[in-house]
Motif scaffolding. Sequence first.
Motif, PDB file in Angstrom:
ATOM      1  N   ILE A  76      12.606   4.375 -13.855  1.00  6.02           N
ATOM      2  CA  ILE A  76      13.402   3.530 -12.968  1.00  6.02           C
ATOM      3  C   ILE A  76      13.715   4.265 -11.674  1.00  6.02           C
ATOM      4  O   ILE A  76      13.613   3.697 -10.574  1.00  6.02           O
ATOM      5  CB  ILE A  76      14.695   3.059 -13.680  1.00  6.02           C
ATOM      6  N   PHE A  77      14.066   5.538 -11.779  1.00  6.09           N
ATOM      7  CA  PHE A  77      14.332   6.345 -10.589  1.00  6.09           C
ATOM      8  C   PHE A  77      13.088   6.443  -9.713  1.00  6.09           C
ATOM      9  O   PHE A  77      13.175   6.316  -8.480  1.00  6.09           O
ATOM     10  CB  PHE A  77      14.802   7.742 -11.011  1.00  6.09           C
ATOM     11  N   GLN A  78      11.923   6.636 -10.311  1.00  7.19           N
ATOM     12  CA  GLN A  78      10.685   6.734  -9.548  1.00  7.19           C
ATOM     13  C   GLN A  78      10.375   5.425  -8.823  1.00  7.19           C
ATOM     14  O   GLN A  78       9.947   5.444  -7.662  1.00  7.19           O
ATOM     15  CB  GLN A  78       9.521   7.123 -10.461  1.00  7.19           C
ATOM     16  N   VAL A  79      10.591   4.301  -9.476  1.00  9.66           N
ATOM     17  CA  VAL A  79      10.327   3.008  -8.849  1.00  9.66           C
ATOM     18  C   VAL A  79      11.297   2.763  -7.701  1.00  9.66           C
ATOM     19  O   VAL A  79      10.891   2.302  -6.624  1.00  9.66           O
ATOM     20  CB  VAL A  79      10.399   1.866  -9.891  1.00  9.66           C
ATOM     21  N   ILE A  80      12.563   3.085  -7.897  1.00  8.12           N
ATOM     22  CA  ILE A  80      13.553   2.879  -6.838  1.00  8.12           C
ATOM     23  C   ILE A  80      13.245   3.755  -5.627  1.00  8.12           C
ATOM     24  O   ILE A  80      13.269   3.286  -4.483  1.00  8.12           O
ATOM     25  CB  ILE A  80      14.982   3.131  -7.364  1.00  8.12           C
ATOM     26  N   ILE A  81      12.946   5.026  -5.864  1.00  8.55           N
ATOM     27  CA  ILE A  81      12.618   5.927  -4.757  1.00  8.55           C
ATOM     28  C   ILE A  81      11.338   5.461  -4.059  1.00  8.55           C
ATOM     29  O   ILE A  81      11.251   5.476  -2.819  1.00  8.55           O
ATOM     30  CB  ILE A  81      12.491   7.376  -5.256  1.00  8.55           C
ATOM     31  N   ALA A  82      10.350   5.040  -4.818  1.00  8.04           N
ATOM     32  CA  ALA A  82       9.109   4.550  -4.224  1.00  8.04           C
ATOM     33  C   ALA A  82       9.370   3.302  -3.388  1.00  8.04           C
ATOM     34  O   ALA A  82       8.808   3.143  -2.300  1.00  8.04           O
ATOM     35  CB  ALA A  82       8.077   4.264  -5.307  1.00  8.04           C
ATOM     36  N   PHE A  83      10.234   2.414  -3.867  1.00  5.19           N
ATOM     37  CA  PHE A  83      10.571   1.199  -3.129  1.00  5.19           C
ATOM     38  C   PHE A  83      11.262   1.538  -1.812  1.00  5.19           C
ATOM     39  O   PHE A  83      10.905   0.994  -0.757  1.00  5.19           O
ATOM     40  CB  PHE A  83      11.466   0.303  -3.991  1.00  5.19           C
ATOM     41  N   VAL A  84      12.224   2.439  -1.855  1.00  8.86           N
ATOM     42  CA  VAL A  84      12.970   2.812  -0.658  1.00  8.86           C
ATOM     43  C   VAL A  84      12.059   3.505   0.359  1.00  8.86           C
ATOM     44  O   VAL A  84      12.070   3.175   1.555  1.00  8.86           O
ATOM     45  CB  VAL A  84      14.178   3.705  -1.025  1.00  8.86           C
ATOM     46  N   LEU A  85      11.267   4.467  -0.105  1.00 10.79           N
ATOM     47  CA  LEU A  85      10.381   5.174   0.817  1.00 10.79           C
ATOM     48  C   LEU A  85       9.295   4.256   1.383  1.00 10.79           C
ATOM     49  O   LEU A  85       8.930   4.367   2.558  1.00 10.79           O
ATOM     50  CB  LEU A  85       9.760   6.383   0.122  1.00 10.79           C
ATOM     51  N   ALA A  86       8.782   3.345   0.576  1.00 14.83           N
ATOM     52  CA  ALA A  86       7.789   2.388   1.069  1.00 14.83           C
ATOM     53  C   ALA A  86       8.399   1.473   2.118  1.00 14.83           C
ATOM     54  O   ALA A  86       7.746   1.128   3.105  1.00 14.83           O
ATOM     55  CB  ALA A  86       7.218   1.574  -0.090  1.00 14.83           C
ATOM     56  N   PHE A 122      10.873   2.252   4.212  1.00 18.51           N
ATOM     57  CA  PHE A 122      11.002   3.015   5.455  1.00 18.51           C
ATOM     58  C   PHE A 122       9.643   3.270   6.106  1.00 18.51           C
ATOM     59  O   PHE A 122       9.520   3.229   7.337  1.00 18.51           O
ATOM     60  CB  PHE A 122      11.730   4.331   5.212  1.00 18.51           C
ATOM     61  N   MET A 123       8.629   3.519   5.306  1.00 23.29           N
ATOM     62  CA  MET A 123       7.297   3.728   5.862  1.00 23.29           C
ATOM     63  C   MET A 123       6.773   2.449   6.513  1.00 23.29           C
ATOM     64  O   MET A 123       6.204   2.484   7.611  1.00 23.29           O
ATOM     65  CB  MET A 123       6.339   4.214   4.777  1.00 23.29           C
ATOM     66  N   ALA A 124       6.955   1.318   5.862  1.00 19.10           N
ATOM     67  CA  ALA A 124       6.497   0.046   6.416  1.00 19.10           C
ATOM     68  C   ALA A 124       7.258  -0.298   7.695  1.00 19.10           C
ATOM     69  O   ALA A 124       6.666  -0.797   8.664  1.00 19.10           O
ATOM     70  CB  ALA A 124       6.647  -1.075   5.386  1.00 19.10           C
ATOM     71  N   GLN A 125       8.551  -0.030   7.711  1.00 22.73           N
ATOM     72  CA  GLN A 125       9.339  -0.262   8.924  1.00 22.73           C
ATOM     73  C   GLN A 125       8.854   0.633  10.060  1.00 22.73           C
ATOM     74  O   GLN A 125       8.756   0.196  11.212  1.00 22.73           O
ATOM     75  CB  GLN A 125      10.827   0.000   8.666  1.00 22.73           C
ATOM     76  N   GLY A 126       8.555   1.889   9.752  1.00 26.29           N
ATOM     77  CA  GLY A 126       8.058   2.803  10.763  1.00 26.29           C
ATOM     78  C   GLY A 126       6.705   2.385  11.308  1.00 26.29           C
ATOM     79  O   GLY A 126       6.479   2.426  12.522  1.00 26.29           O
ATOM     80  N   ILE A 127       5.817   1.974  10.428  1.00 22.79           N
ATOM     81  CA  ILE A 127       4.494   1.521  10.875  1.00 22.79           C
ATOM     82  C   ILE A 127       4.617   0.253  11.698  1.00 22.79           C
ATOM     83  O   ILE A 127       3.945   0.097  12.725  1.00 22.79           O
ATOM     84  CB  ILE A 127       3.557   1.336   9.658  1.00 22.79           C
ATOM     85  N   GLN A 128       5.492  -0.659  11.286  1.00 21.62           N
ATOM     86  CA  GLN A 128       5.692  -1.886  12.047  1.00 21.62           C
ATOM     87  C   GLN A 128       6.264  -1.576  13.428  1.00 21.62           C
ATOM     88  O   GLN A 128       5.859  -2.190  14.424  1.00 21.62           O
ATOM     89  CB  GLN A 128       6.621  -2.834  11.298  1.00 21.62           C
ATOM     90  N   ILE A 161       0.835  -1.196   0.000  1.00 25.84           N
ATOM     91  CA  ILE A 161       0.000   0.000   0.000  1.00 25.84           C
ATOM     92  C   ILE A 161       0.874   1.252   0.000  1.00 25.84           C
ATOM     93  O   ILE A 161       0.622   2.197  -0.763  1.00 25.84           O
ATOM     94  CB  ILE A 161      -0.964  -0.019   1.200  1.00 25.84           C
ATOM     95  N   CYS A 162       1.916   1.251   0.819  1.00 23.09           N
ATOM     96  CA  CYS A 162       2.838   2.393   0.852  1.00 23.09           C
ATOM     97  C   CYS A 162       3.544   2.564  -0.488  1.00 23.09           C
ATOM     98  O   CYS A 162       3.731   3.690  -0.958  1.00 23.09           O
ATOM     99  CB  CYS A 162       3.865   2.222   1.965  1.00 23.09           C
TER     100      CYS A 162
END
Length: 71
Positions: A45-55, A57-63, A17-18
Motif C-alpha cells: 500500500i505504501f509503494q502504491v501511494i508513493i508511486a501515485f504521488v510521484l507519478a 508530480f512527474m505528470a504535472q511537471g511534464i505537462q 506511464i510515470c
Amino acid sequence: MGSFNVSSLIYTCVFLICFVIVYFVMLYTNIEKFFKQGAIWPIRIFQVIIAFVLAYFMAQGIQSLINAFQY
C-alpha cells in the motif's frame, strides 16, 4: 457527439506511464526495512501511494514543460 480533448488524453497516458515506472522502481528499493517483518500489505500500500504521488508530480511537471514550450 462530445469533443475529444487531446490534452487530457496525453496527460492521462503520461501519468499512467510515470506510475508504472515509479512503481517498478519502488519495488526494487529496500523500503521493506522500514516496516515490521512480515508486513506485506502495508508495504504494498505504501509503494502504491508513493508511486501515485510521484507519478502525479512527474505528470504535472511534464505537462508544465509542454505548456511552456507551446507559447
